[in-house]
Design a protein around this motif. Structure first.
Motif, mmCIF file in Angstrom:
data_model
loop_
_atom_site.group_PDB
_atom_site.id
_atom_site.type_symbol
_atom_site.label_atom_id
_atom_site.label_comp_id
_atom_site.label_asym_id
_atom_site.label_seq_id
_atom_site.Cartn_x
_atom_site.Cartn_y
_atom_site.Cartn_z
ATOM 1 N N ASN A 1 2.848 10.656 0.737
ATOM 2 C CA ASN A 1 1.681 10.551 1.726
ATOM 3 C C ASN A 1 2.025 9.572 2.825
ATOM 4 O O ASN A 1 3.159 9.718 3.651
ATOM 5 N N ARG A 2 1.100 8.774 3.008
ATOM 6 C CA ARG A 2 1.211 7.791 4.111
ATOM 7 C C ARG A 2 2.459 6.943 3.732
ATOM 8 O O ARG A 2 2.799 6.479 2.926
ATOM 9 N N ALA A 3 3.153 6.271 4.875
ATOM 10 C CA ALA A 3 4.332 5.524 4.851
ATOM 11 C C ALA A 3 3.814 4.002 3.893
ATOM 12 O O ALA A 3 2.851 3.756 4.194
ATOM 13 N N THR A 4 4.904 3.727 3.160
ATOM 14 C CA THR A 4 4.485 2.719 2.388
ATOM 15 C C THR A 4 4.636 1.415 3.286
ATOM 16 O O THR A 4 5.483 1.044 4.043
ATOM 17 N N HIS A 5 3.282 0.540 2.970
ATOM 18 C CA HIS A 5 3.276 -0.807 3.751
ATOM 19 C C HIS A 5 3.336 -1.800 3.276
ATOM 20 O O HIS A 5 2.781 -1.914 1.856
ATOM 21 N N PHE A 6 4.033 -2.754 3.655
ATOM 22 C CA PHE A 6 4.125 -4.285 3.029
ATOM 23 C C PHE A 6 3.950 -5.276 3.861
ATOM 24 O O PHE A 6 4.321 -5.349 5.022
ATOM 25 N N TYR A 7 2.957 -6.186 3.427
ATOM 26 C CA TYR A 7 2.461 -7.575 4.071
ATOM 27 C C TYR A 7 2.979 -8.602 3.335
ATOM 28 O O TYR A 7 2.942 -8.891 2.022
ATOM 29 N N THR A 8 3.501 -9.679 4.037
ATOM 30 C CA THR A 8 3.810 -11.055 3.785
ATOM 31 C C THR A 8 2.951 -12.059 4.763
ATOM 32 O O THR A 8 3.257 -11.676 6.049
ATOM 33 N N SER A 9 2.444 -13.005 3.963
ATOM 34 C CA SER A 9 1.924 -14.064 4.999
ATOM 35 C C SER A 9 2.844 -15.209 5.355
ATOM 36 O O SER A 9 2.562 -15.794 6.238
ATOM 37 N N GLN B 1 2.110 4.888 10.302
ATOM 38 C CA GLN B 1 2.632 6.229 10.502
ATOM 39 C C GLN B 1 2.605 6.828 9.051
ATOM 40 O O GLN B 1 2.340 6.297 8.054
ATOM 41 N N ASN B 2 2.716 8.417 9.184
ATOM 42 C CA ASN B 2 2.956 9.290 7.887
ATOM 43 C C ASN B 2 4.234 8.660 7.336
ATOM 44 O O ASN B 2 5.289 8.580 8.018
ATOM 45 N N GLY B 3 4.303 8.920 5.904
ATOM 46 C CA GLY B 3 5.690 8.818 5.314
ATOM 47 C C GLY B 3 7.115 9.444 5.969
ATOM 48 O O GLY B 3 8.046 9.329 5.693
ATOM 49 N N GLN B 4 6.593 10.584 6.489
ATOM 50 C CA GLN B 4 7.877 11.509 7.271
ATOM 51 C C GLN B 4 8.276 10.818 8.582
ATOM 52 O O GLN B 4 9.257 11.279 8.916
ATOM 53 N N SER B 5 7.475 9.920 9.097
ATOM 54 C CA SER B 5 7.793 9.485 10.372
ATOM 55 C C SER B 5 8.585 8.152 10.113
ATOM 56 O O SER B 5 7.985 7.226 9.676
ATOM 57 N N GLU C 1 0.927 -1.217 0.043
ATOM 58 C CA GLU C 1 -0.050 0.103 0.130
ATOM 59 C C GLU C 1 0.859 1.128 0.083
ATOM 60 O O GLU C 1 1.933 1.463 0.928
ATOM 61 N N TYR C 2 0.716 2.167 -0.961
ATOM 62 C CA TYR C 2 1.585 3.064 -0.971
ATOM 63 C C TYR C 2 1.256 4.408 -1.781
ATOM 64 O O TYR C 2 0.051 4.256 -2.664
ATOM 65 N N GLY C 3 1.453 5.484 -1.762
ATOM 66 C CA GLY C 3 1.037 6.805 -2.469
ATOM 67 C C GLY C 3 1.958 6.558 -3.667
ATOM 68 O O GLY C 3 3.280 6.491 -3.626
#
Length: 385
Positions: free
Chosen positions: A284-292, A328-332, A257-259
């Motif tokens: 924008n929002r921090a880039t999120h990565f998920y792995t099962s 978090q936000n991408g700046q954090s 999930e990413y901007g």
């Protein structure tokens, strides 16, 4: 041909705005994001009143006028924002979408939307000005205020939603200042001795905008052109759309999930994304990565779960940081919460990818995480444990 003609008119107007042609009370701003015109503003000042018309193109074209009255401290006494239909533009009747009224030691704000109205109050402070996202005429007032006082630094308070925020204005030279946005970074500004905003460069902020002053614009004709683009199915779009990618292979599920910012003719890596500096890897929002499933990325063991991704791009590839903090936000960014860091590879391709894209592909040995923008592809190989 209509768009080409409009662009030419704007270029000619930009070239014609010399110091000698500056009118402090009547002017216009043209805001660019890369090669694209994001907004145009036309304003008129008379005594303690400011009237502005703004056409903003993201995500779709909107026409809004602002009528501001200042008190004897240069603060908001009242302001009305009126929105107009795309078909009629500023010639239409318009609908009031926001009012601000000073009531003693408070500012009473009413916001009207299609879902109804809401009212709230904010503490009044002398000199407070409105902040309007992606709109720059309030900075004209702030810079003029800063030029009128004998101080190197001015804390300009601005109404940002339901609170007051500090925008720090600082002198650099006689013809230049900076504006520090409370959370987006520092903007460079060219000014004259009266503090009139001549040029604003937000290249070091998260927005990367550039704003030019021009003597005047045919704002009605420009509005018709922008509206026609929208109606033909070619709106400006989101500055950075929120994207989600889901991938499945080798018994594992992945999600990113990413901007997604757009290139818009800009120099990317080594340009708006500097080499050797931490990047949020999107917008924008921090880039999120998920792995099962547990992974091995490089030599780093990554347990199943959700993480955020940050990068340090370099001409030879750079570094991918996998962080355990999420939401978090991408700046954090908290380095103490890094799971680990792995090197990236970089390749160049012939075609240009306009929108920043994150892709996960299956390989013979596992998979590869790809960060694709412009002609550059950063990649990190991984195996599924």
């Amino acid at each position: 041909m209509k768009n080409i003609g409009l662009a030419l008119v704007i270029v000619l107007l930009l070239a014609s705005c010399s110091q000698d042609s500056i009118d402090s009370n009547n002017a216009a701003f043209v805001t660019y994001l890369g090669n694209d015109t994001l907004a145009v503003e036309q304003f008129e000042k008379s005594g303690n009143e400011m009237n502005a018309k703004v056409i903003l193109r993201s995500p779709r074209t909107t026409f809004t006028s602002y009528d501001l009255v200042l008190d004897n401290t240069g603060a908001i006494e009242s302001m009305t924002a009126t929105k107009y239909s795309l078909d009629e533009g500023f010639g239409g009747e318009g609908t009031t979408v926001q009012t601000i009224e000073r009531m003693g030691d408070s500012l009473l704000v009413e916001v009207n939307t299609s879902e109804g109205s809401r009212t709230y109050s904010v503490s009044y402070e002398p000199g407070v000005l409105p902040f309007i996202d992606m709109v720059h005429w309030p900075y004209e007032l702030a810079l003029e205020n800063a030029a009128s006082v004998d101080r190197d630094t001015v804390d300009q308070r601005m109404l940002t939603g339901s609170r007051l925020s500090s925008f720090i204005l600082a002198d650099i030279e006689t013809d230049s200042m900076t504006i520090r946005h409370p959370f987006r970074g520092v903007m460079g500004v060219d000014v004259n001795e009266d503090g009139d905003l001549l040029f604003l460069d937000a290249g070091l902020t998260t927005r990367k905008l550039k704003v030019h002053r021009v003597p005047s614009l045919d704002i009605e004709a420009i509005g018709e052109d922008f509206a026609a683009n929208d109606e033909s199915g070619n709106p400006f779009g989101e500055l950075s759309s929120a994207e989600t990618g889901e991938f499945s292979f080798k018994g594992a599920n992945f999600r990113v999930e990413y901007g997604s910012p757009k290139k818009r003719g800009r120099d990317l890596f080594g340009g708006i994304v500097p080499w050797g500096e931490r990047w949020r890897t999107g917008a924008n929002r921090a880039t999120h990565f998920y792995t099962s499933t547990d992974l091995t990325i490089g030599t780093l063991t990554v347990p199943a779960g959700e993480y955020t991704l940050f990068t340090i791009p370099e001409p030879d590839g750079g570094t991918l940081m996998i962080n355990k903090q999420t939401g978090q936000n991408g700046q954090s960014y908290d380095a103490d919460r890094d799971l680990g860091r792995v090197p990236m590879e970089i390749d160049t391709k012939e075609d240009v990818t306009e929108a920043f894209t994150i892709n996960i592909e299956e390989t013979e040995t596992g998979g590869v995480l790809q960060l694709i923008w412009g002609e550059s592809v950063f990649s990190v190989d991984f195996t599924v444990n």
